[in-house]
Design a protein around this motif. Structure first.
Motif, mmCIF file in Angstrom:
data_model
loop_
_atom_site.group_PDB
_atom_site.id
_atom_site.type_symbol
_atom_site.label_atom_id
_atom_site.label_comp_id
_atom_site.label_asym_id
_atom_site.label_seq_id
_atom_site.Cartn_x
_atom_site.Cartn_y
_atom_site.Cartn_z
ATOM 1 N N GLY A 57 -17.661 -55.211 -36.656
ATOM 2 C CA GLY A 57 -17.053 -54.160 -35.851
ATOM 3 C C GLY A 57 -17.327 -54.311 -34.372
ATOM 4 N N ILE A 58 -17.317 -55.535 -33.865
ATOM 5 C CA ILE A 58 -17.628 -55.797 -32.462
ATOM 6 C C ILE A 58 -16.337 -55.858 -31.663
ATOM 7 N N THR A 59 -16.281 -55.067 -30.608
ATOM 8 C CA THR A 59 -15.081 -55.012 -29.770
ATOM 9 C C THR A 59 -15.463 -55.238 -28.313
ATOM 10 N N ILE A 60 -14.459 -55.510 -27.500
ATOM 11 C CA ILE A 60 -14.655 -55.659 -26.058
ATOM 12 C C ILE A 60 -14.991 -54.295 -25.464
ATOM 13 N N PRO A 84 -34.911 -66.031 -53.178
ATOM 14 C CA PRO A 84 -34.112 -65.941 -54.404
ATOM 15 C C PRO A 84 -32.614 -65.855 -54.136
ATOM 16 N N ASP A 85 -32.240 -65.357 -52.948
ATOM 17 C CA ASP A 85 -30.817 -65.171 -52.668
ATOM 18 C C ASP A 85 -30.407 -65.654 -51.281
ATOM 19 N N GLY A 86 -31.333 -66.299 -50.546
ATOM 20 C CA GLY A 86 -30.990 -66.859 -49.245
ATOM 21 C C GLY A 86 -30.825 -65.858 -48.126
ATOM 22 N N GLN A 87 -31.358 -64.638 -48.316
ATOM 23 C CA GLN A 87 -31.129 -63.615 -47.290
ATOM 24 C C GLN A 87 -32.075 -63.712 -46.094
ATOM 25 N N TYR A 88 -33.359 -63.893 -46.328
ATOM 26 C CA TYR A 88 -34.353 -63.975 -45.242
ATOM 27 C C TYR A 88 -34.264 -62.754 -44.323
ATOM 28 N N LEU A 89 -34.332 -61.574 -44.930
ATOM 29 C CA LEU A 89 -34.186 -60.347 -44.140
ATOM 30 C C LEU A 89 -35.302 -60.177 -43.117
ATOM 31 N N ASP A 90 -36.479 -60.735 -43.400
ATOM 32 C CA ASP A 90 -37.587 -60.598 -42.454
ATOM 33 C C ASP A 90 -37.394 -61.468 -41.212
ATOM 34 N N TRP A 91 -36.417 -62.353 -41.230
ATOM 35 C CA TRP A 91 -36.135 -63.148 -40.036
ATOM 36 C C TRP A 91 -35.391 -62.327 -38.980
ATOM 37 N N MET A 92 -34.825 -61.197 -39.385
ATOM 38 C CA MET A 92 -33.946 -60.441 -38.506
ATOM 39 C C MET A 92 -34.721 -59.501 -37.599
ATOM 40 N N ASP A 93 -34.083 -59.093 -36.507
ATOM 41 C CA ASP A 93 -34.615 -58.076 -35.606
ATOM 42 C C ASP A 93 -33.542 -57.003 -35.471
ATOM 43 N N ARG A 94 -33.672 -55.957 -36.289
ATOM 44 C CA ARG A 94 -32.638 -54.919 -36.328
ATOM 45 C C ARG A 94 -32.595 -54.104 -35.039
ATOM 46 N N ALA A 95 -33.626 -54.235 -34.199
ATOM 47 C CA ALA A 95 -33.619 -53.490 -32.938
ATOM 48 C C ALA A 95 -32.617 -54.077 -31.943
ATOM 49 N N VAL A 96 -32.200 -55.304 -32.162
ATOM 50 C CA VAL A 96 -31.215 -55.946 -31.285
ATOM 51 C C VAL A 96 -29.829 -55.706 -31.855
ATOM 52 N N PRO A 97 -28.942 -55.032 -31.147
ATOM 53 C CA PRO A 97 -27.589 -54.797 -31.672
ATOM 54 C C PRO A 97 -26.845 -56.120 -31.825
ATOM 55 N N PRO A 98 -26.182 -56.335 -32.934
ATOM 56 C CA PRO A 98 -25.446 -57.596 -33.124
ATOM 57 C C PRO A 98 -24.373 -57.818 -32.075
ATOM 58 N N TYR A 152 -30.509 -60.908 -33.082
ATOM 59 C CA TYR A 152 -30.369 -59.978 -34.199
ATOM 60 C C TYR A 152 -30.708 -60.678 -35.515
ATOM 61 N N ALA A 153 -30.200 -61.879 -35.702
ATOM 62 C CA ALA A 153 -30.425 -62.598 -36.949
ATOM 63 C C ALA A 153 -31.785 -63.273 -37.005
ATOM 64 N N ASN A 154 -32.324 -63.689 -35.849
ATOM 65 C CA ASN A 154 -33.511 -64.553 -35.844
ATOM 66 C C ASN A 154 -34.686 -64.024 -35.050
ATOM 67 N N GLY A 155 -34.549 -62.844 -34.458
ATOM 68 C CA GLY A 155 -35.631 -62.325 -33.619
ATOM 69 C C GLY A 155 -36.929 -62.145 -34.368
ATOM 70 N N GLY A 156 -36.856 -61.709 -35.624
ATOM 71 C CA GLY A 156 -38.075 -61.552 -36.425
ATOM 72 C C GLY A 156 -38.739 -62.880 -36.688
#
Length: 687
Positions: free
Chosen positions: A671-674, A37-51, A58-62
């Motif tokens: 919030g990704i930094t070196i 309905p909104d293009g999110q596909y949250l189940d495609w993600m793997d939140r255990a992998v830090p972005p 992170y986005a596609n592990g699931g």
């Protein structure tokens, strides 16, 4: 979605997929998980992998965990899921035509139905065996001298067997208003020259299997095992010589390196044993008096082999090239043996269902006829308007960028803006449909339908030589899940087939549509007009240096940064990406991402979060997640070997992580930094 003829220069495509079809009806069950309905596909993600460590995972592990590779595939991704959905719809369409009233004899509907039925007649195909092709084999057997040998070269060109060369047509690089004859290297049964010449274990194993495969094919044609073994070695010896003279894929990326127009007299001086006039007469165009000999060194090699290789070896080679081109459309024994070699090269474990294979052949034969039916049923005017609006906004973002780039001088900037204004934006489908009235299709034999369709298309292509360019013609069918930029046309082409979930939906929030379609398709293709190849063509599609020398130096330094970055990426087993091969596509990925983000932020509501279902993601975060979702997929090692060797597109995980590592807005959004592998310390900056 790659094209063999000058594939990198003449048309730069966004990905490496295949032909598909139309969008699913709203009432269809979402068995493939593409509806949202909104293009999110949250189940495609793997939140255990830090972005910050691996955004692709992170986005596609699931998705990767829940979509194991089917045994009949060597690559499996969201694009192939969409293609599969499309193919199912086309199958239903063709079966309904076959069972119902498919129209009068000679109608395109009847031809589409008859082609499909002939391909699905497995019993009839098995009963016929190789017999339908016997007249073509008899022609090869009857070759008595080298003049007749070259006459057979021309015949094979007409039926789309590129042995030992490819005769075609092209827009003249220096005068894009006219079509000229084109001669390209060809004649290899393995994917490219590296498979013959490199000593790596994987290439050596492929060569060994190839020789056995060729011998088994000759046995299926009726030869004794001993004769087949000797003939397969003769084929390998000749193809290896042709490979030695072939231009590497990386070198072909330079349009000037493959542009050598010459008269037939000059071509004859280059290759005294090759009868150019006879070849052109054999394809039905004796009036042609000049052509672009794209790879002169290859033709010198071919010329030497015309005298150094025996006539019998040449005849053996042509028999092989012919059966290799048509084995997939013959009886089970030929299909199985052809697939056995495919498993070596791609890792696929199971032959695809017959209906899928027939649809692939039908898309090649009657693709625009099917496309016309698709557009009428499945691509709404509203969807076209919404996509056209987004494409226009991204062009405006590029226009604004060109006017402020610090490294561009005023003269180059003005020329770039002019070229962008001249770029034709083509969305959905062509304005004029292709005429198939002269193509003969019946209920069988299937292989002859394929042969006649290929000859029909080859003659259509040859008939363009010497005539004005048809600037309305498309190279991709409307149902294709892909897009491309054509530098000689200066046109961006987005078929309707890809303008659907998971890439686009007119009801989705802008952040999602701009992150997926806007970045990976539209912006990507648009920047091809100004990348390391597109920058060599002007707004009319002519090969012309319109850059100031210092500007080009700065641009090349920026793209060298991309090449060096991607050369450091490797796949499991130590297989390295060829940075010089993927530079153009990787640079377009980065440019597309940046332009789509800027176009999104130019919208009035760009600062809003995305409404219902947005969870805790900001607009920017949803944009970058949608970008990564568009590359969700996995690949077998064998397929990775072939693509890293031959494909100008980087593997999907690097198209995601490598691109994002250069994007400051992405780093700010998450919030990704070196230090982080998702941050390139010395960012590659082009746009």
């Amino acid at each position: 979605m790659r094209y063999n003829l000058l594939r990198v220069v003449l048309a730069a495509a966004f990905a490496a997929g295949a032909a598909g079809a139309a969008a699913a009806a709203e009432s269809s069950p979402d068995a493939d998980g593409l509806a949202s309905p909104d293009g999110q596909y949250l189940d495609w993600m793997d939140r255990a992998v830090p972005p910050r460590l691996d955004f692709f995972r992170y986005a596609n592990g699931g998705w990767i965990k829940t979509h194991p590779m089917p045994p009949d595939r060597s690559y499996w991704g969201v694009d192939t899921l969409l293609e599969q959905k499309n193919q199912s719809l086309i199958r239903d369409l063709l079966e309904s035509l076959s069972k119902g009233d498919s129209g009068s004899k000679g109608s395109v509907q009847r031809k589409a139905a008859d082609f499909y039925e002939s391909g699905m007649d497995e019993n009839g195909i098995d009963a016929a065996g190789v017999a339908p092709l016997q007249p073509e084999f008899d022609r090869i057997t009857a070759i008595a001298d080298r003049d007749e040998l070259q006459g057979e070269f021309a015949r094979l060109q007409l039926i789309s067997v590129a042995a030992p060369l490819q005769l075609s047509q092209m827009q003249d690089f220096k005068d894009s208003s006219r079509v000229v004859a084109l001669a390209l290297q060809g004649g290899l049964g393995l994917p490219n020259r590296d498979y013959y010449l490199k000593d790596d274990a994987t290439f050596a194993a492929a060569r060994n299997e190839y020789v056995l495969h060729v011998a088994r094919m000759f046995v299926l044609l009726g030869d004794s095992p001993a004769a087949a073994e000797a003939q397969s070695k003769a084929v390998m010896a000749l193809e290896t010589q042709l490979a030695r003279g072939s231009m590497p894929d990386v070198e072909q990326r330079d349009p000037r390196a493959i542009y050598h127009p010459m008269t037939l007299d000059r071509a004859a001086a280059l290759t005294p044993h090759l009868n150019w006039r006879g070849l052109l007469q054999g394809i039905g165009h004796p009036e042609v008096d000049s052509l672009n000999v794209a790879m002169p060194e290859f033709f010198r090699t071919l010329d030497r082999e015309l005298s150094a290789t025996s006539l019998e070896s040449w005849k053996t080679y042509l028999r092989w090239q012919f059966i290799d081109a048509y084995a997939p459309y013959l009886s089970k024994a030929f299909v199985d043996e052809d697939f056995r070699m495919r498993t070596v090269l791609t890792g696929a474990q199971e032959l695809q269902a017959r209906w899928l294979r027939v649809l692939t052949a039908e898309d090649e034969a009657l693709g625009f006829a099917i496309g016309e039916m698709y557009v009428a049923r499945n691509f709404s005017p509203g969807a076209k308007r919404a996509a056209t609006l987004m494409v226009g906004r991204i062009r405006e973002a590029l226009r604004a960028d060109l006017q402020t780039l610090a490294w561009m001088s005023p003269a180059t900037r003005a020329a770039a803006v002019e070229k962008l204004g001249q770029m034709e934006l083509r969305i959905g489908y062509p304005d004029r449909w292709r005429d198939y009235s002269a193509l003969s299709i019946d209920r069988g034999p299937y292989v002859l339908n394929v042969l006649r369709a290929r000859e029909f298309e080859q003659r259509r292509q040859y008939d363009k030589i010497g005539k004005p360019v048809d600037r309305a013609e498309w190279s991709m069918t409307p149902q294709t899940v892909n897009a491309y930029y054509d530098p000689s046309m200066n046109s961006l082409n987005v078929p309707a087939g890809i303008l659907q979930p998971p890439y686009f939906d007119m009801s989705w929030p802008d952040a999602v549509n701009y992150g997926a379609t806007g970045a990976t398709i539209v912006g990507h293709e648009m920047t091809h007009g100004f990348d390391d190849q597109g920058a060599k063509f002007d707004g009319h599609g002519n090969l012309k240096n319109w850059w100031a020398r210092e500007d080009m130096r700065k641009f090349q330094a920026a793209t060298r940064c991309i090449a060096e970055q991607f050369s450091r990426y490797s796949l499991p087993g130590g297989l390295h990406v060829q940075g010089d091969l993927v530079t153009g596509e990787a640079a377009a990925d980065l440019g597309g991402l940046i332009l789509a983000w800027r176009a999104l932020h130019a919208l009035p509501a760009a600062g809003d979060t995305a409404g219902a279902g947005a969870e805790d993601f900001s607009t920017d975060q949803r944009f970058f997640i949608a970008f990564a979702h568009s590359w969700a997929g996995l690949m077998r090692p064998e397929q990775a070997q072939e693509l890293v060797t031959t494909d100008p597109h980087p593997p999907a995980e690097f198209r995601t992580n490598g691109t994002l590592a250069n994007d400051a807005e992405f780093h700010a959004a998450f919030g990704i930094t070196i230090p982080s592998p998702m941050v390139k310390r010395d960012r590659c900056v082009i746009w």
